[in-house]
Scaffold this motif. Structure first.
Motif, short mmCIF file in Angstrom:
data_model
loop_
_atom_site.label_atom_id
_atom_site.label_comp_id
_atom_site.label_asym_id
_atom_site.label_seq_id
_atom_site.Cartn_x
_atom_site.Cartn_y
_atom_site.Cartn_z
N VAL A 70 0.71 -1.15 0.14
CA VAL A 70 -0.08 0.14 0.95
C VAL A 70 0.88 1.60 -0.01
CG1 VAL A 70 0.02 0.08 2.52
CG2 VAL A 70 -1.92 1.24 1.11
N GLY A 71 0.43 2.37 -0.78
CA GLY A 71 0.45 3.68 -0.33
C GLY A 71 -0.03 4.46 0.49
N GLY A 72 0.00 5.77 -0.75
CA GLY A 72 -1.79 6.60 0.01
C GLY A 72 -2.77 5.96 -0.14
N GLY A 73 -2.88 4.78 0.07
CA GLY A 73 -4.20 4.22 0.03
C GLY A 73 -5.12 4.28 -0.51
N THR A 74 -4.94 5.70 -1.64
CA THR A 74 -6.45 6.33 -2.83
C THR A 74 -6.99 4.90 -2.76
OG1 THR A 74 -4.62 7.14 -3.76
CG2 THR A 74 -5.19 8.32 -2.64
N LYS A 75 -6.61 3.82 -3.71
CA LYS A 75 -6.88 3.06 -4.25
C LYS A 75 -6.96 1.93 -3.52
CE LYS A 75 -4.24 4.98 -7.40
NZ LYS A 75 -3.65 5.72 -6.60
N GLY A 112 7.23 5.53 -2.46
CA GLY A 112 5.89 6.01 -1.49
C GLY A 112 6.08 7.85 -1.24
N LEU A 113 6.58 8.18 -2.38
CA LEU A 113 6.09 9.53 -2.51
C LEU A 113 5.69 9.39 -3.40
CD1 LEU A 113 8.20 12.42 -2.88
CD2 LEU A 113 8.55 11.39 -4.61
N THR A 114 4.72 10.73 -3.20
CA THR A 114 2.94 11.37 -3.58
C THR A 114 3.55 12.09 -4.61
OG1 THR A 114 3.47 13.38 -2.25
CG2 THR A 114 1.89 11.41 -1.08
N VAL A 115 3.11 11.75 -6.08
CA VAL A 115 2.59 12.77 -7.28
C VAL A 115 2.79 13.76 -6.80
CG1 VAL A 115 1.58 12.39 -9.30
CG2 VAL A 115 1.94 10.57 -7.99
N ASP A 132 -1.29 13.60 -14.85
CA ASP A 132 -2.26 14.19 -14.83
C ASP A 132 -2.99 12.50 -13.92
OD1 ASP A 132 -2.45 16.79 -15.62
OD2 ASP A 132 -2.20 15.71 -17.53
N VAL A 133 -2.64 12.52 -12.37
CA VAL A 133 -3.12 11.36 -11.75
C VAL A 133 -4.45 12.31 -11.47
CG1 VAL A 133 -2.76 10.35 -10.29
CG2 VAL A 133 -1.21 10.83 -11.38
N PRO A 134 -5.84 11.23 -11.65
CA PRO A 134 -6.54 11.61 -11.44
C PRO A 134 -7.48 11.86 -9.96
CG PRO A 134 -7.35 10.13 -11.75
CD PRO A 134 -5.98 10.35 -12.50
N VAL A 135 -6.16 11.01 -8.92
CA VAL A 135 -6.25 10.50 -7.97
C VAL A 135 -6.15 11.17 -6.54
CG1 VAL A 135 -6.98 8.76 -5.91
CG2 VAL A 135 -7.58 8.28 -7.91
N PRO A 136 -5.71 12.19 -5.75
CA PRO A 136 -5.27 13.14 -4.98
C PRO A 136 -4.36 12.23 -3.81
CG PRO A 136 -7.47 14.66 -5.32
CD PRO A 136 -7.21 13.35 -6.14
N GLY A 137 -3.16 12.81 -3.64
CA GLY A 137 -2.33 11.72 -2.43
C GLY A 137 -2.26 10.54 -3.63
N ILE A 140 3.75 6.89 -6.19
CA ILE A 140 4.65 6.31 -6.83
C ILE A 140 4.06 4.80 -7.41
CG2 ILE A 140 6.71 6.44 -8.32
CD1 ILE A 140 5.87 9.10 -8.80
N GLY A 141 4.45 4.20 -6.24
CA GLY A 141 3.87 2.90 -6.39
C GLY A 141 2.30 2.84 -6.66
N GLY A 142 1.99 3.06 -6.08
CA GLY A 142 -0.29 3.41 -6.80
C GLY A 142 0.32 3.46 -8.08
N LEU A 143 0.48 4.41 -8.73
CA LEU A 143 1.25 5.16 -10.03
C LEU A 143 1.07 3.93 -10.64
CD1 LEU A 143 0.51 7.49 -12.31
CD2 LEU A 143 2.91 8.01 -11.48
N VAL A 144 2.08 2.87 -10.89
CA VAL A 144 2.52 2.19 -11.34
C VAL A 144 1.87 1.00 -11.06
CG1 VAL A 144 4.42 0.74 -11.61
CG2 VAL A 144 4.91 3.03 -11.36
N ALA A 145 1.66 0.82 -9.76
CA ALA A 145 0.71 -0.44 -10.30
C ALA A 145 -1.21 -0.34 -9.74
CB ALA A 145 0.62 -0.55 -8.16
N THR A 146 -1.74 0.49 -10.60
CA THR A 146 -2.77 0.82 -10.82
C THR A 146 -2.47 1.54 -12.01
OG1 THR A 146 -3.29 2.61 -9.92
CG2 THR A 146 -4.02 1.15 -8.48
N ALA A 147 -1.34 2.03 -13.05
CA ALA A 147 -1.01 2.50 -14.19
C ALA A 147 -2.70 3.49 -14.67
CB ALA A 147 -1.47 1.00 -15.61
N ILE A 148 -2.65 4.60 -13.91
CA ILE A 148 -3.44 5.74 -14.49
C ILE A 148 -3.52 6.83 -14.44
CG2 ILE A 148 -3.20 6.92 -11.60
CD1 ILE A 148 -6.39 6.59 -11.61
#
Length: 467
Positions: A70-75, A112-115, A132-137, A140-148
């Protein structure tokens, strides 16, 4: 799935807990805020380096513990609930920019760094990661893991296109590197592309290296609104039979505007659709960046029609996931609420779908959303990069109507060689939904999973086909 963990004896649990504590990594007991899609973990591990991630995964392998990163927990509510979750591996302490080669337009950042924090650091050097990541928080790990990805995927591509290097920790604790800033490569696999969109089922992303772009000197938006005339049925409400042709007409108008903007010589970097209630008006907005952006946006405005306008500030909804309109008290569609864009996007009480179609079939896909909403009585909102073939649909309805909507829309979309995926759904609706639909490469994906995680301990059950 009931979300229950595998039963373990108190002695086995105690041994595993002691082994985690002896790993040298900070570990705490999980609490109510650590639940993953309804499944509570036992422990939360807080590693500070890739080596500490590896230590946690080695202990997990020895004691057969299931691990969910888990990173920011946003997804965390995206994807299916894990079949079990013993250790929640939180990357919050890996939050540094490791290296920024401004002259080469390359940055390496920890998972764990936020976008947002990365964007601030890069802006100081006049550069940006053009996502332009559509989910605040999002981290970087979550960005890659969900390919958003957000609106500028139209010009700059997605995570897969901008990711040039990655460090991952595999299920057995092996640290592997690939791509830019290589220390060690795993032969035969493009780890960056493989881990992008894997939802933590293959291992843990420790850091990622991206290609950057200079910040543009100016940005200008052009926008136009499109409305569908409402025809009333016998009861005074918009009837399905009368509205279906109008849905096709409006979808055709939207597609024509989107295609005209996308093909403009003004070279827009994003062409976005915002349809906050598919029974009401829609907006097409276009972003132009760089030299003479205002003049080039004027050229786009002329393509969008006489009611189009240019604006210097981005629309308030720009780059965000849609938020579904609530039904009115009498069950009909609620009127578009000017304050809706102030609500949190893609709230956990909503169902969020991702619709993918070839750009030439976007008009049919948009009409399908409209007609399906009418047939099922489901309030729906649409937003996304239609010329890139990706839009998101947000629903707010009871479980039965949500399932009927998703099934009917998927049938229409798949008949046109498109795809519909359920990204997230509230617990009361999740059990009745087919999250993934038709998956042609499932056998290959299972083999990859077996290669990287033979014990099935990394985010088990979160991905396609229970992977």
């Amino acid at each position: 799935m009931d979300g229950a963990r595998d039963p373990r004896s108190d002695e086995t649990t105690e041994q595993a807990g002691k082994a985690l504590a002896a790993s040298g990594v900070a570990v705490r007991a999980a609490g109510a805020d650590d639940v993953v899609a309804g499944v509570p973990p036992r422990w939360v591990a807080l590693p500070e380096t890739a080596e500490e991630i590896a230590a946690v995964l080695r202990v997990s392998e020895e004691h057969d513990l299931a691990v969910v990163p888990v990173g920011g927990g946003t997804k965390l509510h995206w994807g299916a609930p894990p079949s079990r979750c013993d250790v929640l591996l939180d990357t919050c302490c890996l939050n540094e920019v490791v290296e920024h080669e401004a002259g080469d337009l390359v940055v390496r950042a920890q998972a764990g760094l936020t976008v947002e924090a990365l964007a601030e650091a890069l802006a100081a050097k006049g550069q940006e990661l053009a996502l332009d990541v559509p989910v605040p928080g999002t981290t970087i790990g979550g960005l890659v893991a969900t390919a958003i990805a957000g609106p500028r995927r139209f010009r700059y591509g997605t995570v897969r296109d901008l990711l040039i290097g990655i460090t991952v920790v595999l299920a057995d604790g092996t640290i592997a590197h690939a791509g830019g800033k290589v220390v060690k490569n795993v032969a035969g696999y493009d780890l960056g592309k493989l881990f992008t969109g894997s939802y933590g089922t293959l291992g843990v992303v420790a850091d990622a290296t991206f290609r950057l772009h200079p910040l543009p000197p100016s940005r200008t938006w052009a926008a136009a609104s499109f409305a569908r005339p409402v025809r009333s049925g016998p009861g005074g409400d918009a009837s399905e039979e009368a509205s279906a042709p109008e849905a096709v007409r409006l979808a055709g108008e939207l597609h024509a505007a989107l295609a005209a903007a996308a093909g403009s010589q003004a070279e827009p970097v994003a062409v976005e659709l915002d349809w906050p209630d598919v029974t009401g008006p829609a907006t097409v907005a276009v972003l132009v960046e760089g030299a003479a952006s205002a003049e080039r946006a004027d050229a786009v405005r002329a393509l969008l029609g006489p009611e189009a306008r240019t604006v210097g500030e981005r629309p308030g909804w720009w780059g965000r996931l849609p938020s579904a309109p609530p039904p009115s008290r009498d069950g009909a569609r609620a009127e578009t609420d000017a304050g809706r864009d102030e609500e949190p996007p893609a709230g956990r009480g909503e169902t969020l779908l991702e619709l993918r179609a070839s750009p030439s079939r976007v008009a049919g896909a948009l009409a399908a959303v409209h007609v399906t909403a009418l047939e099922t009585g489901t309030p729906a909102a649409v937003r996304g990069s239609a010329p890139a073939g990706v839009v998101h649909v947000a629903l707010r309805a009871d479980a039965g109507r949500t399932a009927r909507f998703a099934d009917a829309l998927r049938a229409r979309v798949e008949a046109a060689d498109g795809r519909l995926v359920v990204l997230s759904a509230p617990p009361e609706a999740a059990d009745g939904l087919d999250r993934w639909g038709r998956v042609g490469a499932l056998a290959l994906m299972r083999r990859v999973k077996e290669r990287f995680d033979p014990g099935g301990r990394m985010s088990p059950g979160r991905f396609v086909g229970g992977i």
